[in-house]
Design an enzyme around this catalytic site. Sequence first.
Site, short mmCIF file in Angstrom:
data_model
loop_
_atom_site.label_atom_id
_atom_site.label_comp_id
_atom_site.label_asym_id
_atom_site.label_seq_id
_atom_site.Cartn_x
_atom_site.Cartn_y
_atom_site.Cartn_z
N GLY A 129 0.83 -1.21 0.00
CA GLY A 129 0.00 0.00 0.00
C GLY A 129 0.86 1.25 0.00
O GLY A 129 0.54 2.24 0.68
N ALA A 130 1.94 1.21 -0.75
CA ALA A 130 2.95 2.29 -0.70
C ALA A 130 2.41 3.64 -1.15
O ALA A 130 3.01 4.68 -0.85
CB ALA A 130 4.16 1.91 -1.54
N LYS B 278 -11.41 6.91 8.17
CA LYS B 278 -11.26 5.54 8.67
C LYS B 278 -12.54 4.76 8.43
O LYS B 278 -13.64 5.24 8.69
CB LYS B 278 -10.91 5.54 10.16
CG LYS B 278 -10.58 4.16 10.71
CD LYS B 278 -9.95 4.24 12.09
CE LYS B 278 -9.63 2.85 12.63
NZ LYS B 278 -8.69 2.10 11.79
N HIS C 157 -10.90 8.81 15.54
CA HIS C 157 -10.03 8.76 14.36
C HIS C 157 -10.53 9.74 13.29
O HIS C 157 -11.65 10.23 13.37
CB HIS C 157 -9.98 7.35 13.77
CG HIS C 157 -9.06 6.43 14.51
ND1 HIS C 157 -9.45 5.72 15.62
CD2 HIS C 157 -7.75 6.08 14.29
CE1 HIS C 157 -8.45 4.99 16.06
NE2 HIS C 157 -7.40 5.19 15.27
N GLY D 79 -8.88 -1.12 15.45
CA GLY D 79 -8.10 -2.28 15.87
C GLY D 79 -7.44 -2.04 17.22
O GLY D 79 -7.30 -2.96 18.03
N MET E 95 -0.45 5.70 5.06
CA MET E 95 0.43 4.92 5.92
C MET E 95 1.61 4.38 5.12
O MET E 95 2.75 4.34 5.63
CB MET E 95 -0.35 3.77 6.55
CG MET E 95 0.39 3.07 7.67
SD MET E 95 0.75 4.17 9.04
CE MET E 95 2.22 3.39 9.68
#
Length: 271
Positions: free
Chosen positions: A10-11, A161, A157, A167, A15
């Site tokens: 997921g570059a 999200k 968040h 999590g 994140m």
Amino acid sequence: MSDMRLIVAGAGGRMGRALVRAIAESEGAVLAGALEAPGSELLGKDAGVLAGLPANGIKLSADLWAMSKEADGILDFTVPAATIANVAIAAERGIVHVVGTTGLSGSDNAVIKSVTKRAVVVQSGNMSLGVNLLAAVVKRVAKALDQSFDIEIVETHHRMKVDAPSGTALMLGQAAASGRGVTLDEHSERGRDGITGARRPGNIGFASLRGGTVAGDHSVTFLGPFERLTLTHQAEDRMLFAHGALKAALWAHGKAPGHYSMADVLGLSDI
């Protein structure tokens, strides 16, 4: 030992870009590949440029099998379907798989654990060092206080999200349940609305707030007769998760196959 060669899954995401920056800023690791979903408009882009760094020559690709040939590990903060697809390849290649993906189902987690007899997986709902210390404290407090103290977990968040509770909130709930010697699935309250009746003793409550650009705030409150105790962690930048994941990967490099957590990385597994 030479630098650990890491792939970022997921570059092209928020994140993923943070992970690329963390690798560039740290000693002991180098970027070996940048994975992105098939069909993404970012395929072929330079991972360094996307992360706000000078070009590094690592182009985003959807071919994990090819890029993992010369890699030692993969940092995976994606979505459940992508993570499960990555699990088999990482295990087949024998590389460390650091899983920070949230929203995984019970069957997803079963798939991840199924490869750990032959592969190294470090999995956590939150890679922050502070949050994992918080979870250890929550477990201890829950063990010390009886059911006259209700437990409520509140998380906040950013508006983008997609899963709730987070999590991290579930990880903190698991810590509280473990401290109490109960299972979270059987002692969880979520989504109160309307005439719900009185709170059931011993349950662990969750509330989720979404909005703005909040990286992640989590509070665990123990509410007893005439007093309250609140334990809180506030994340100011997702780079802290990236550096935690990198720490986990470097720790896991060379470890025996198994399913590890950040508690293992930090030496907290006996708490």
